[in-house]
Scaffold this active site. Structure first.
Site, PDB file in Angstrom:
ATOM      1  N   ASN A  43       0.832  -1.218   0.000  1.00 61.99           N
ATOM      2  CA  ASN A  43       0.000   0.000   0.000  1.00 61.99           C
ATOM      3  C   ASN A  43       0.858   1.255   0.000  1.00 61.99           C
ATOM      4  O   ASN A  43       0.513   2.251  -0.648  1.00 61.99           O
ATOM      5  CB  ASN A  43      -0.941   0.004   1.209  1.00 61.99           C
ATOM      6  CG  ASN A  43      -2.195  -0.809   0.953  1.00 61.99           C
ATOM      7  OD1 ASN A  43      -3.066  -0.379   0.213  1.00 61.99           O
ATOM      8  ND2 ASN A  43      -2.261  -2.001   1.536  1.00 61.99           N
ATOM      9  N   ARG A 120       0.333  -2.133  14.916  1.00 61.67           N
ATOM     10  CA  ARG A 120       0.357  -1.782  16.333  1.00 61.67           C
ATOM     11  C   ARG A 120      -0.887  -0.965  16.638  1.00 61.67           C
ATOM     12  O   ARG A 120      -1.331  -0.172  15.788  1.00 61.67           O
ATOM     13  CB  ARG A 120       1.586  -0.911  16.690  1.00 61.67           C
ATOM     14  CG  ARG A 120       2.918  -1.378  16.178  1.00 61.67           C
ATOM     15  CD  ARG A 120       3.410  -2.644  16.810  1.00 61.67           C
ATOM     16  NE  ARG A 120       3.432  -2.620  18.262  1.00 61.67           N
ATOM     17  CZ  ARG A 120       3.607  -3.715  19.012  1.00 61.67           C
ATOM     18  NH1 ARG A 120       3.738  -4.899  18.441  1.00 61.67           N
ATOM     19  NH2 ARG A 120       3.625  -3.628  20.322  1.00 61.67           N
ATOM     20  N   ILE A 121      -1.410  -1.145  17.838  1.00 61.63           N
ATOM     21  CA  ILE A 121      -2.541  -0.316  18.257  1.00 61.63           C
ATOM     22  C   ILE A 121      -2.011   1.074  18.603  1.00 61.63           C
ATOM     23  O   ILE A 121      -1.015   1.192  19.329  1.00 61.63           O
ATOM     24  CB  ILE A 121      -3.258  -0.964  19.463  1.00 61.63           C
ATOM     25  CG1 ILE A 121      -3.965  -2.237  18.998  1.00 61.63           C
ATOM     26  CG2 ILE A 121      -4.243   0.008  20.103  1.00 61.63           C
ATOM     27  CD1 ILE A 121      -4.580  -3.046  20.116  1.00 61.63           C
ATOM     28  N   HIS A 138      -7.943  -0.886   6.173  1.00 64.49           N
ATOM     29  CA  HIS A 138      -8.230  -2.141   6.878  1.00 64.49           C
ATOM     30  C   HIS A 138      -8.892  -3.114   5.898  1.00 64.49           C
ATOM     31  O   HIS A 138      -9.787  -2.710   5.149  1.00 64.49           O
ATOM     32  CB  HIS A 138      -9.155  -1.867   8.072  1.00 64.49           C
ATOM     33  CG  HIS A 138      -9.452  -3.093   8.878  1.00 64.49           C
ATOM     34  ND1 HIS A 138      -8.524  -3.665   9.732  1.00 64.49           N
ATOM     35  CD2 HIS A 138     -10.549  -3.877   8.939  1.00 64.49           C
ATOM     36  CE1 HIS A 138      -9.058  -4.740  10.296  1.00 64.49           C
ATOM     37  NE2 HIS A 138     -10.291  -4.893   9.832  1.00 64.49           N
TER      38      HIS A 138
HETATM   39  C1  GAR Z   1      -3.187  -4.525   4.231  1.00 68.28           C
HETATM   40  O1  GAR Z   1      -4.025  -5.497   3.684  1.00 68.28           O
HETATM   41  C2  GAR Z   1      -3.906  -3.728   5.297  1.00 68.28           C
HETATM   42  O2  GAR Z   1      -5.267  -3.590   5.019  1.00 68.28           O
HETATM   43  C3  GAR Z   1      -3.688  -4.573   6.511  1.00 68.28           C
HETATM   44  O3  GAR Z   1      -2.377  -5.021   6.402  1.00 68.28           O
HETATM   45  C4  GAR Z   1      -2.059  -5.197   5.022  1.00 68.28           C
HETATM   46  C5  GAR Z   1      -0.722  -4.558   4.746  1.00 68.28           C
HETATM   47  O4  GAR Z   1      -0.292  -4.850   3.460  1.00 68.28           O
HETATM   48  N1  GAR Z   1      -3.889  -3.801   7.712  1.00 68.28           N
HETATM   49  C6  GAR Z   1      -4.514  -4.278   8.787  1.00 68.28           C
HETATM   50  O5  GAR Z   1      -4.918  -5.407   8.865  1.00 68.28           O
HETATM   51  C7  GAR Z   1      -4.643  -3.273   9.928  1.00 68.28           C
HETATM   52  N2  GAR Z   1      -5.722  -3.625  10.777  1.00 68.28           N
HETATM   53  P1  GAR Z   1       0.909  -4.048   2.801  1.00 68.28           P
HETATM   54  O6  GAR Z   1       2.027  -3.994   3.846  1.00 68.28           O
HETATM   55  O7  GAR Z   1       1.309  -4.850   1.615  1.00 68.28           O
HETATM   56  O8  GAR Z   1       0.427  -2.685   2.445  1.00 68.28           O
END
Ligand code: GAR
Length: 224
Positions: A43, A120-121, A138
């Protein structure tokens, strides 16, 4: 033969809103963004590339990671984005971690902060330093499946539509005003990897749009 035999061929995902409302042309100032990532960083990379294409008219001026070996760090190096490691294991508390983050973001003079896979929260310390300026992505259609392993939760629940949400961050986990959502079908035979990949393709589309919407809510220019 059914008209909609294989949805994956016709509907990879559906996002709403489709586009941000028309905004007046910017006065030439570009938004300054910081991104927080813990792992892969796909992302982060998608957002950086979208900014480089002026959608939104912003620059990712800083990536902060909390894991020394994470792939996001390598992506930053390849993309030429400054990266800071703030290792949570070296911080005495969540509050101390967030205080270090706030200091880094203030030093970089960022307008908005984007949590793109930050595992992390976060605490009041960060939320209050960037009110309405903290965006999270998310992998679920919130308010369903908050917290850890949202994709696993969706598979276990047997939902037929999954998706992702970009939202402003408040002190509750995976809550806060929703900016953009995208829905994807859950197909027969999907496993965690295939559904995650379908959701992530949509995350990469909606996160830049969410940044633009967040900026527009604040009256900040974000259109090239
Ligand atoms: C993403 O799918 C994001 O939505 C999720 O982690 C992934 C990171 O992917 N985030 C969560 O679950 C937060 N609650 P990336 O490192 O390839 O962007």
């Amino acid at each position: 033969m059914p008209a909609f035999a294989d949805p994956s061929q016709q509907l990879d995902g559906f996002q709403w809103p489709l586009q941000p409302p028309e905004a007046p042309p910017s006065a030439g100032r570009r938004l300054r963004l910081a991104v927080m990532a813990s792992g892969e960083g796909s992302n982060f990379e998608a957002l950086t590339q979208a900014c480089r294409a002026d959608r939104p008219a912003a620059d990712v001026v800083l990536l902060v990671v909390n894991n020394p070996g994470c792939a996001a760090r390598e992506r930053a190096s390849r993309l030429g984005v400054p990266c800071r490691l703030i290792d949570h294991r070296l911080q005495p508390s969540r509050d101390a971690l967030d205080a270090a983050l706030v200091e880094a973001f203030q030093e970089a003079q960022v307008d908005l902060v984007v949590m793109a896979g930050w595992m992390r929260i976060v605490t009041r310390r960060l939320v209050e330093a960037f009110p309405e300026r903290l965006v999270n992505i998310h992998p679920s259609l919130l308010p369903s499946f908050r917290g850890m392993d949202a994709v696993g939760q969706a598979l276990a629940a047997g939902v037929r539509l999954a998706g992702c949400t970009a939202h402003l961050v408040n002190e509750q986990v995976d809550a806060g005003r929703i900016l953009v959502q995208a829905a994807v079908p859950v197909l027969e035979g999907d496993d965690h990897a295939s559904l995650s990949a379908r959701i992530q393709r949509q995350e990469h589309r909606i996160l830049p749009l969410a940044v633009q919407l967040a900026a527009e809510r604040l009256g900040l220019p974000a259109q090239g």
